[in-house]
Design an enzyme around this catalytic site. Structure first.
Site, PDB file in Angstrom:
ATOM      1  N   LYS A 149      45.603  34.361  29.678  1.00  4.03           N
ATOM      2  CA  LYS A 149      46.804  35.036  30.339  1.00  4.03           C
ATOM      3  C   LYS A 149      46.217  35.092  31.753  1.00  4.03           C
ATOM      4  O   LYS A 149      45.375  35.938  32.122  1.00  4.03           O
ATOM      5  CB  LYS A 149      46.757  36.484  29.658  1.00  4.03           C
ATOM      6  CG  LYS A 149      47.409  37.595  30.705  1.00  4.03           C
ATOM      7  CD  LYS A 149      48.720  37.518  30.669  1.00  4.03           C
ATOM      8  CE  LYS A 149      49.085  38.487  31.807  1.00  4.03           C
ATOM      9  NZ  LYS A 149      48.699  38.412  33.196  1.00  4.03           N
ATOM     10  N   PRO A 150      46.803  34.215  32.553  1.00  2.00           N
ATOM     11  CA  PRO A 150      46.374  34.409  34.013  1.00  2.00           C
ATOM     12  C   PRO A 150      47.088  35.638  34.313  1.00  2.00           C
ATOM     13  O   PRO A 150      48.260  36.176  34.131  1.00  2.00           O
ATOM     14  CB  PRO A 150      47.028  33.177  34.635  1.00  2.00           C
ATOM     15  CG  PRO A 150      48.324  32.855  33.861  1.00  2.00           C
ATOM     16  CD  PRO A 150      47.925  33.244  32.398  1.00  2.00           C
ATOM     17  N   SER A 151      46.579  35.928  35.970  1.00  2.00           N
ATOM     18  CA  SER A 151      47.170  37.074  36.564  1.00  2.00           C
ATOM     19  C   SER A 151      48.676  36.846  36.947  1.00  2.00           C
ATOM     20  O   SER A 151      48.963  35.466  37.300  1.00  2.00           O
ATOM     21  CB  SER A 151      46.340  37.272  37.938  1.00  2.00           C
ATOM     22  OG  SER A 151      47.084  38.212  38.908  1.00  2.00           O
ATOM     23  N   GLY A 173      39.710  44.149  36.825  1.00  2.00           N
ATOM     24  CA  GLY A 173      39.211  45.575  37.178  1.00  2.00           C
ATOM     25  C   GLY A 173      38.901  46.468  36.109  1.00  2.00           C
ATOM     26  O   GLY A 173      39.293  46.441  34.805  1.00  2.00           O
ATOM     27  N   LEU A 189      39.564  47.601  16.396  1.00  2.00           N
ATOM     28  CA  LEU A 189      38.178  47.430  16.415  1.00  2.00           C
ATOM     29  C   LEU A 189      38.067  45.660  16.998  1.00  2.00           C
ATOM     30  O   LEU A 189      36.677  45.133  16.467  1.00  2.00           O
ATOM     31  CB  LEU A 189      37.323  47.513  15.105  1.00  2.00           C
ATOM     32  CG  LEU A 189      37.332  48.915  14.726  1.00  2.00           C
ATOM     33  CD1 LEU A 189      36.623  49.139  13.374  1.00  2.00           C
ATOM     34  CD2 LEU A 189      36.716  49.951  15.755  1.00  2.00           C
ATOM     35  N   GLU A 214      34.142  41.442  32.328  1.00  2.00           N
ATOM     36  CA  GLU A 214      33.324  41.166  33.630  1.00  2.00           C
ATOM     37  C   GLU A 214      34.008  41.755  34.568  1.00  2.00           C
ATOM     38  O   GLU A 214      35.371  41.507  35.021  1.00  2.00           O
ATOM     39  CB  GLU A 214      33.555  39.535  33.758  1.00  2.00           C
ATOM     40  CG  GLU A 214      32.629  38.614  32.699  1.00  2.00           C
ATOM     41  CD  GLU A 214      31.311  38.571  32.703  1.00  2.00           C
ATOM     42  OE1 GLU A 214      30.891  39.283  33.562  1.00  2.00           O
ATOM     43  OE2 GLU A 214      30.739  38.346  31.681  1.00  2.00           O
ATOM     44  N   GLY A 244      34.473  44.661  38.427  1.00  2.00           N
ATOM     45  CA  GLY A 244      34.066  44.837  39.986  1.00  2.00           C
ATOM     46  C   GLY A 244      32.826  44.917  40.012  1.00  2.00           C
ATOM     47  O   GLY A 244      31.742  45.227  39.256  1.00  2.00           O
ATOM     48  N   CYS A 249      34.470  39.379  43.645  1.00  2.00           N
ATOM     49  CA  CYS A 249      33.818  40.499  42.732  1.00  2.00           C
ATOM     50  C   CYS A 249      32.679  40.425  43.355  1.00  2.00           C
ATOM     51  O   CYS A 249      31.864  41.624  43.499  1.00  2.00           O
ATOM     52  CB  CYS A 249      33.574  40.132  41.184  1.00  2.00           C
ATOM     53  SG  CYS A 249      33.112  38.485  40.813  1.00  2.00           S
ATOM     54  N   GLU A 251      34.952  49.953  45.077  1.00  2.00           N
ATOM     55  CA  GLU A 251      35.389  48.645  45.536  1.00  2.00           C
ATOM     56  C   GLU A 251      36.769  48.271  46.324  1.00  2.00           C
ATOM     57  O   GLU A 251      37.906  48.852  45.979  1.00  2.00           O
ATOM     58  CB  GLU A 251      35.603  47.975  44.099  1.00  2.00           C
ATOM     59  CG  GLU A 251      35.730  46.257  44.179  1.00  2.00           C
ATOM     60  CD  GLU A 251      35.724  45.479  43.046  1.00  2.00           C
ATOM     61  OE1 GLU A 251      36.769  45.905  42.294  1.00  2.00           O
ATOM     62  OE2 GLU A 251      35.249  44.448  42.883  1.00  2.00           O
ATOM     63  N   GLY A 305      30.608  45.915  33.874  1.00  2.00           N
ATOM     64  CA  GLY A 305      30.866  45.284  32.763  1.00  2.00           C
ATOM     65  C   GLY A 305      29.642  44.924  31.920  1.00  2.00           C
ATOM     66  O   GLY A 305      28.303  45.409  32.445  1.00  2.00           O
TER      67      GLY A 305
HETATM   68  P1  NAD Z   1      43.335  43.348  37.106  1.00  2.00           P
HETATM   69  O1  NAD Z   1      42.395  43.951  36.276  1.00  2.00           O
HETATM   70  O2  NAD Z   1      44.511  44.109  37.773  1.00  2.00           O
HETATM   71  O3  NAD Z   1      44.016  42.251  36.237  1.00  2.00           O
HETATM   72  C1  NAD Z   1      43.235  41.139  35.390  1.00  2.00           C
HETATM   73  C2  NAD Z   1      43.979  40.610  34.442  1.00  2.00           C
HETATM   74  O4  NAD Z   1      44.333  41.689  33.381  1.00  2.00           O
HETATM   75  C3  NAD Z   1      45.225  40.083  34.921  1.00  2.00           C
HETATM   76  O5  NAD Z   1      45.776  38.827  34.109  1.00  2.00           O
HETATM   77  C4  NAD Z   1      46.249  41.133  34.477  1.00  2.00           C
HETATM   78  O6  NAD Z   1      47.596  40.459  34.348  1.00  2.00           O
HETATM   79  C5  NAD Z   1      45.719  41.560  33.229  1.00  2.00           C
HETATM   80  N1  NAD Z   1      46.276  43.128  33.020  1.00  2.00           N
HETATM   81  C6  NAD Z   1      46.760  43.923  33.927  1.00  2.00           C
HETATM   82  N2  NAD Z   1      46.918  45.142  33.181  1.00  2.00           N
HETATM   83  C7  NAD Z   1      46.777  44.849  31.798  1.00  2.00           C
HETATM   84  C8  NAD Z   1      46.928  45.759  30.842  1.00  2.00           C
HETATM   85  N3  NAD Z   1      47.144  46.869  30.908  1.00  2.00           N
HETATM   86  N4  NAD Z   1      46.502  45.219  29.541  1.00  2.00           N
HETATM   87  C9  NAD Z   1      46.244  43.845  29.443  1.00  2.00           C
HETATM   88  N5  NAD Z   1      45.946  43.074  30.646  1.00  2.00           N
HETATM   89  C10 NAD Z   1      46.399  43.473  31.946  1.00  2.00           C
HETATM   90  O7  NAD Z   1      42.636  42.713  38.225  1.00  2.00           O
HETATM   91  P2  NAD Z   1      42.732  41.816  39.478  1.00  2.00           P
HETATM   92  O8  NAD Z   1      43.456  42.731  40.569  1.00  2.00           O
HETATM   93  O9  NAD Z   1      43.729  40.630  38.947  1.00  2.00           O
HETATM   94  O10 NAD Z   1      41.329  41.186  39.949  1.00  2.00           O
HETATM   95  C11 NAD Z   1      40.354  41.912  40.705  1.00  2.00           C
HETATM   96  C12 NAD Z   1      39.410  42.716  39.818  1.00  2.00           C
HETATM   97  O11 NAD Z   1      38.789  41.652  39.061  1.00  2.00           O
HETATM   98  C13 NAD Z   1      38.484  43.053  40.926  1.00  2.00           C
HETATM   99  O12 NAD Z   1      37.946  44.269  40.351  1.00  2.00           O
HETATM  100  C14 NAD Z   1      37.188  42.183  40.755  1.00  2.00           C
HETATM  101  O13 NAD Z   1      36.169  42.624  41.078  1.00  2.00           O
HETATM  102  C15 NAD Z   1      37.305  41.536  39.510  1.00  2.00           C
HETATM  103  N6  NAD Z   1      36.690  40.465  39.291  1.00  2.00           N
HETATM  104  C16 NAD Z   1      35.551  40.436  38.418  1.00  2.00           C
HETATM  105  C17 NAD Z   1      35.000  39.271  38.348  1.00  2.00           C
HETATM  106  C18 NAD Z   1      33.635  39.156  37.593  1.00  2.00           C
HETATM  107  O14 NAD Z   1      33.005  38.013  37.111  1.00  2.00           O
HETATM  108  N7  NAD Z   1      32.648  40.217  37.131  1.00  2.00           N
HETATM  109  C19 NAD Z   1      35.371  38.009  38.798  1.00  2.00           C
HETATM  110  C20 NAD Z   1      36.494  38.012  39.508  1.00  2.00           C
HETATM  111  C21 NAD Z   1      37.212  39.269  39.730  1.00  2.00           C
END
Ligand code: NAD
Length: 507
Positions: free
Chosen positions: A188-190, A241, A256, A262, A264, A296, A399, A472
């Protein structure tokens, strides 16, 4: 990954897709229940139409992946290696990736060319190499009649959810180890970076058996929420996030379902008085300007020793003032637009709040002047350098996920370690020093999944990526990741020729 040098090419045209982006199930693309527009952050203009999966399509994707799992789990190690190598080749064979990635999320094309494509292909090749290294153990029992060994088995359907900032790399970090261990995936991509992931599925379709990789596009709280709550999902692998992670953890509790998170960061970048200042300034700039600061691992908390604080900040200020802000598709651009209007508003608000809280905004946080007319609808923000010696501002703690760096000062090693660790996050940290003993002491003491010494963003394949605390858990990009996507089965047998009878008349 590091900031590459700019290619000499001229401004590129935005990527033009063949048609709408559908959902990808069982090797075939299909329309969804509805659609939404993808906007080009450089101009604010729509550039692609993306399908929104229905609830029935979420079920169908999981069922398809479940069926494919029966066969894929029995694939030979060579078959898995060949699939992963073919995926790497398929990624590299497409020249248009950088243009697509820059159009999609505003990542400057000079970075997309030099970092995303080779890194993603490299992840597939790295795991292709590791496929044959998987093994169980033989357990010593001290009992001559007992033999106990373990085998590793795949889990089933992996629900992989990824953010928008590096979609190709994030997809590779999920798909490669999951497939290497014999799982199938529903990815599931963003909603802010879906086309590149559908393109990945399209372009690698010839390399992967149908149903092994499926892509569901849609909005997170709907499509994503349905996916992570699905009872047939064996494991959730989430990058994103912390707020979303908490939603997912609650949904996962119903069945469960195990989850890998992974998340922020608010990474501390500690500059000592004996640091090579030229290198440290360059790394600090890479740490906050690469990917427009939407990464991140952003080096968003600077701790600069008092002896070099004024000089360090002046060098940063002078260089940030010269940064070329513009269309992500222009190879000369060093900082592109932020991903959306809402995100720019959020990032800008942190700078304004820092000022209101008494921090000194040395530069940035406003809209860039003299943008071309065609870019006025884009989501541009001048990178900001904030001097906040004691780190009391909100911007010093939370963040921001944008090009905003907050600098604090220090004089005592124990004190700076305590302040660097006083964060809910623990993704990365760094120290700049020419004192080897201090480098080791600080690497030991800093609470982070990665500690860089005299460098930032150095991430060769094999180096574990992941966090501690609210950044994470779980590790990607390394051999241990294979353990995240497999489980251990014990086989315990008896081999003695004569066994005492415990039951019956003579027992
Ligand atoms: P996000 O949490 O808003 O979204 C991530 C994914 O989750 C997306 O595909 C989104 O559609 C999905 N999602 C959103 N709400 C959901 C829900 N209620 N149920 C299931 N899925 C849902 O994050 P973002 O804004 O896309 O990315 C930014 C965040 O990602 C920052 O906090 C950043 O630090 C983190 N990040 C971490 C790493 C790492 O490797 N640790 C890498 C890149 C980004």
């Amino acid at each position: 990954m590091s900031i590459p040098t700019a290619p000499a090419d001229a401004l590129q045209a935005p990527y033009v897709p063949d048609g709408p982006y559908g959902i990808f199930v069982g090797g075939e693309e299909q329309p969804g229940d509805g659609t939404f527009d993808a906007l080009n952050p450089s101009t604010g203009q729509p550039w692609a139409v993306v399908a929104e999966a229905s609830s029935a399509q979420v079920d169908a994707a999981v069922a398809t992946a479940r069926t494919a799992f029966r066969t894929w789990r029995r694939s030979t190690l060579e078959e898995r290696q060949l699939v992963l190598l073919a995926m790497a080749d398929a990624i590299e064979s497409v020249p248009d990736w950088p243009r697509l990635l820059a159009t999609e999320n505003g990542r400057p094309i000079r970075e997309a060319s030099a970092a995303d494509v080779p890194f993603a292909a490299g992840v597939f090749r790295y795991y292709a190499g590791l496929v044959r290294g998987q093994h169980g153990d033989t357990i010593a029992t001290g009992d001559p009649g007992a033999r106990v060994f373990t085998v590793r088995e795949p889990l089933g359907v992996i629900a992989a959810l990824i953010p928008w900032n590096s979609p190709l790399i994030s997809a590779a970090l999920k798909l490669a180890p999951a497939l290497a261990t014999g799982n199938t995936v529903v990815l599931k991509p963003s909603e802010f970076a879906a086309p590149s992931v559908v393109e990945l599925a399209r372009r690698t379709a010839g390399a992967v058996p149908p149903g092994v990789v499926n892509v569901l596009t849609g909005v997170g709280p709907q499509t994503g929420a349905l996916l992570v709550a699905h009872p047939e999902v064996a494991k959730i692998s989430f990058t994103g996030g912390g707020v979303t992670a908490r939603h997912i953890a609650r949904a996962a509790a119903a069945h469960l379902t195990p989850a890998l998170f992974e998340l922020g960061g608010k990474s501390a970048f500690v500059v000592c008085a004996d640091a090579d200042l030229d290198a440290a300034v360059q790394d600090a700039l890479s740490g906050i300007l690469s990917q427009n600061g939407e990464v991140c691992f952003a080096a968003s908390r600077l701790f600069v020793h008092e002896a070099v604080h004024a000089e360090f900040l002046e060098r940063m200020r002078a260089t940030i003032a010269e940064v070329r802000i513009g269309d992500a598709l222009d190879p000369a651009t060093q900082v592109g637009p932020l991903v959306s209007a809402a995100h720019r508003h959020r990032v800008r608000a942190y700078v304004e709040q820092a000022r209101a809280e008494g921090a000194n905004v040395l530069l940035g946080g406003g809209s860039p002047a003299d943008l071309a007319d065609r870019l006025t609808g884009g989501y541009y923000l001048e990178p900001a350098l904030v001097d906040d010696p004691t780190g009391r501002s909100t911007a010093a703690r939370e963040e921001i996920f944008g090009p905003v760096v907050v600098a604090q000062t220090w004089t005592d090693e124990a004190d700076v370690i305590a302040r660097a660790n006083a964060s809910e996050y623990g993704l990365a940290a760094g120290v700049w020093t020419s004192d080897l003993g201090r480098a080791h002491r600080m690497a030991d003491a800093l609470e982070a999944g990665t500690v860089w010494v005299n460098t930032w963003f150095q991430v060769p394949a094999g180096q574990p990526l992941g966090g501690v605390k609210q950044s994470g858990h779980g590790r990607e990009l390394c051999a241990e990741t294979l353990l995240e996507y497999s489980t251990q089965k014990a086989v315990s047998m008896r081999i003695d020729a004569d066994r005492p009878r415990l039951w019956g008349r003579d027992g």
